[in-house]
Enzyme design. Structure first.
Site, PDB file in Angstrom:
ATOM      1  N   GLU A  43       0.827  -1.200   0.000  1.00 37.96           N
ATOM      2  CA  GLU A  43       0.000   0.000   0.000  1.00 37.96           C
ATOM      3  C   GLU A  43       0.868   1.260   0.000  1.00 37.96           C
ATOM      4  OE1 GLU A  43      -2.261   2.581   3.327  1.00 37.96           O
ATOM      5  OE2 GLU A  43      -2.147   0.416   3.647  1.00 37.96           O
ATOM      6  N   ASP A  47       0.765   3.835  -3.110  1.00 42.58           N
ATOM      7  CA  ASP A  47       0.377   5.230  -2.891  1.00 42.58           C
ATOM      8  C   ASP A  47       1.330   6.177  -3.619  1.00 42.58           C
ATOM      9  OD1 ASP A  47      -0.992   7.476  -1.363  1.00 42.58           O
ATOM     10  OD2 ASP A  47       1.034   7.658  -0.587  1.00 42.58           O
ATOM     11  N   ASP A 116      -7.145   1.291   0.637  1.00 42.98           N
ATOM     12  CA  ASP A 116      -5.816   0.713   0.861  1.00 42.98           C
ATOM     13  C   ASP A 116      -5.556  -0.466  -0.075  1.00 42.98           C
ATOM     14  OD1 ASP A 116      -5.445   2.542   2.868  1.00 42.98           O
ATOM     15  OD2 ASP A 116      -5.759   1.139   4.519  1.00 42.98           O
ATOM     16  N   GLU A 119      -4.513   0.717  -3.554  1.00 43.89           N
ATOM     17  CA  GLU A 119      -3.114   1.137  -3.545  1.00 43.89           C
ATOM     18  C   GLU A 119      -2.178  -0.067  -3.447  1.00 43.89           C
ATOM     19  OE1 GLU A 119      -3.469   5.606  -1.599  1.00 43.89           O
ATOM     20  OE2 GLU A 119      -3.038   3.920  -0.282  1.00 43.89           O
TER      21      GLU A 119
END
Length: 231
Positions: A43, A47, A116, A119
């Site tokens: 994650e 991101d 989440d 990502e």
């Protein structure tokens, strides 16, 4: 869902990406409530890749805009709410690997968890194939949103835009009423109605916060107004 033996081929077909190492996809779908080996590191990586990819796209497609506008456009796309919507479009909650407690508390519906996972999948693709493939994946994932990206539409939230339209027509401001609240305090659902003179009926929307439900109701009315103006 906790069955790691599940066939992930269908999900990969939905995502239009075939993992060389399918264990990366499984890891991306694994919540920390299930295992110490979970999707948090992916994650983190995803991101960064997502933010860079969207920033590059906006930079190239809006050459006349300043840094402030570019930042706000990017934020409208990479925010948790948008990512959670994408997760629902791809039914990612059906594939989540979670602990029983998190499942019972409705974690598979929670925006933050769904965001989440999106990502983490991006991060997993980066590890599996590198930057170019992960960027192509992101652009496919966000295609409809990028195609419909509008400075006017994305720099103001729908409640503000609706209010301005009503004021320009010298009509009363919208009336938002909470008609129902469901669930435990940590996982509530708010149902809100919105009544304006722009739309013949009350519009109802449900979300995890009152403000979000109000924004969704306002968006429905704005969509109606845009269709009427287009006719």
């Amino acid at each position: 869902m906790n069955n790691i033996a599940i066939n992930y081929q269908r999900l990969q077909q939905k995502l239009a990406y075939q993992f060389t190492d399918e264990s990366l996809l499984v890891l991306a779908l694994t919540h920390r409530s299930y295992s110490k080996l979970n999707n948090e590191r992916l994650e983190f990586l995803g991101d960064s890749v997502l933010s860079t990819t969207i920033a590059e796209y906006i930079f190239n497609h809006y050459p006349e805009e300043n840094e402030g506008i570019l930042s706000r456009l990017r934020a409208s796309l990479v925010k948790g709410e948008t990512l959670a919507d994408i997760a629902r479009e791809y039914s990612l909650s059906d594939y989540l690997i979670m602990g029983e407690g998190e499942l019972k508390s409705g974690g598979f519906r929670r925006d933050s968890i769904l965001a989440d996972v999106v990502e983490a999948i991006i991060g997993a693709i980066f590890v599996d194939s590198g930057m170019q493939e992960s960027q192509l994946f992101i652009l496919r994932l966000f295609k409809s949103r990028l195609d419909n990206l509008s400075i006017d539409k994305h720099l103001k939230d729908p409640k503000t835009r609706l209010q301005e339209i009503l004021q320009s027509k010298r009509l009363p401001l919208p009336q938002y009423i909470v008609v129902d609240i469901e669930g435990e305090s940590h996982d509530q659902k708010f149902t809100v109605s919105c009544k304006t003179q722009l739309y013949p009926d009350k519009v109802v929307a449900t979300a995890s916060t009152r403000r979000q439900a109000e924004k969704m109701a306002a968006t429905k009315i704005l969509e109606f107004v845009e269709k009427e103006n287009a006719c």
